[in-house]
Every structure is written in C-alpha cells, then in structure tokens.
Design a protein around this motif. Structure first.
Motif: not given
Length: 279
Positions: A47-53, A108-114, A233-238
């Motif tokens: 959540d914090k990383a999403a807000k920062i990014l 495949d261009g997607s992002w890994s788990a954090p 939980v990382a969906s907002r970041l992606y």
C-alpha cells in the motif's frame, strides 16, 4: 559589552531556531514513523509503495504531469522496481531507517509478486531534526534484478552501480537509455525530485516479512522469478504502473532533465549521457 550583548542575542536566536526545528522534525518523524510501522508487513508495504510510486509517475488523466515524472520510456524497459521510504533523524548522532519492496518484470511482461526490503544506518555530524525521503530505483538490467534475488544485501556502488535517472519526455530520454546505468535512482524529499547519491546504501531482504505473508521461507529469487503468484494486496501497485506505461504522450513537448542533489535541474539535450548525480 556591546559585543557580548550581540553574542548573547545571537545565541538566543540560534537556540529558538534549533528548538523550532527539533519540534518540526519530531512531528515529521512521528508521522513518518507511523507510516513506517503501518507499512512493516507486506500488505502495508504494498500500500505504501503504491502511494509513493504514484507521486513519481505521470497521471494519465493529466498528461502534462509526464514532464515532471519518471519517463514512460524508462518505465517500459525497466526490468524491476525497488520502492522504499527512509526516515532520517538526529542530533549530533544521526540515524536512518527505511523499508519497502522490490518487484521484477517477468518474461511475459507482467510483474512479479513483491519481496520486502529494508535499509538503515547511523552517522555522525552537525545534524538537527529529521527528514523523510521516498525512493524509487529502476532496475535496468537482469544483473540488477539478480542482485536483489540472491538474498542478503545489495550495496549500491558496491554490488552494483546507480545513476540519477532522467525525468521528462522526448528523444533525449530515449538517448539516455541507449547505454543506461544498471540502476536509475529517483528520490523525493518534501515532494521535490532530488538527485541524491545512494552510494554505499545497503538494501536488505526482509525474510521475516516475506515469510509472514507467504506462509513459508520462500527465497527472493523465487518471489521475483514468478514462482509465487502476484497477491491481491499489490493490485493497486500494478494498476499504477500499467496506467503510467499506457500514457499518451502525443502532443507533449520534449523536455528532459536530471535533478541535482539540491533539487535543481540539469537539462538533457540530444545524445547527452546521464551521469551519476554524485559526480
């Protein structure tokens, strides 16, 4: 006597300023510490990383924001991203602590788990007060991703080098990507970009946080290698990354710069190389 009186008044003024600075710093540390504590679990870190990014990337609903953001071209070719926040405070002695996460681009261009990371340290100097700085490190090579995948510490300038990354749009950004540094570093303090040097900074894998969330001691190489499904939980970041990668830059002027440590601008023109801000 006049000299002594002037000295006394000067000392009183300095004391008042120092007290005010300490109060402001304490308030900032308290606020930042709450954020740090709340974000110490992986869901909180995500959540914090999403807000920062979100503050570093362009807002698709306001294309002009791309002129003061991590370039779309840099983001699209990134092999990974490390996002973290550092709180620094002190009086003579200084200390800093930070936490965040790292993700990697999959084939495949997607992002890994954090995977969770942390940093810290102590120092000595004439420092009063506190500061909070947000960082985004763009991993430009597989070697950079591998450094975060091996477990233990990643020492910037030791294991792998970093340079201050370009900001903006246009051909000059593309030129800077012809032979990029293994990592581009971006930082914001008080909401402004600054080309702070990260030389000597150690980023440590937080195995405890990863184990708590994933349920077992899964190594970072498996998390970043795609062997763990990306968590909800990382969906907002992606979503933030995907939106910034899809930004329509047509019609925007070609403007690019590299921030200095003091927050100034060094314009990037033509095929000018992007140098480390610390040089």
């Amino acid at each position: 006597m006049a000299f002594l009186e002037k000295f006394r008044k000067g000392a009183e003024k300095a004391g008042i300023q120092a007290t005010a600075f300490l109060k402001e710093g304490s308030s900032r540390v308290q606020s930042g510490s709450q954020s740090l504590v709340q974000g110490f679990s992986l869901p909180g870190e995500a959540d914090k990383a999403a807000k920062i990014l979100e503050t570093f990337l362009a807002d698709p609903s306001h294309p002009q924001s791309a002129l003061n953001a991590i370039p779309k071209a840099v983001l699209q070719r990134a092999r990974g991203l490390a996002v973290f926040q550092v709180i620094k405070a002190g009086f003579v002695f200084s200390g800093k602590a930070g936490s965040g996460l790292v993700i990697a681009r999959l084939p495949d261009g997607s992002w890994s788990a954090p995977s969770c990371i942390a940093t810290g340290g102590i120092g000595w100097g004439l420092q009063i007060g506190a500061d909070i700085t947000d960082f985004v490190i763009v991993l430009n090579s597989e070697d950079a991703v591998r450094a975060f995948s091996m477990g233990g510490n990643v020492t910037i300038g030791g294991n792998i080098s970093a340079a201050a990354g370009p900001i903006g749009t246009g051909g000059s950004v593309q030129a800077s990507l012809a032979h990029p540094a293994p990592m581009f570093s971006y930082s914001k303090s008080k909401g402004l970009f600054a080309g702070l040097s990260l030389e000597g900074t150690a980023l440590i894998e937080r195995k405890d946080a990863n184990t708590d969330f994933y349920g077992s001691a899964i190594p970072a190489r498996d998390i970043l290698g795609g062997r763990v499904p990306p968590p909800e939980v990382a969906s907002r970041l992606y979503e933030i990354i995907e939106a910034a990668e899809g930004l329509d830059e047509s019609g925007l002027p070609e403007e690019a710069y590299v921030p200095t440590p003091e927050g100034g601008h060094i314009q990037v023109q033509g095929h000018q190389t992007v140098f480390d801000a610390g040089h």
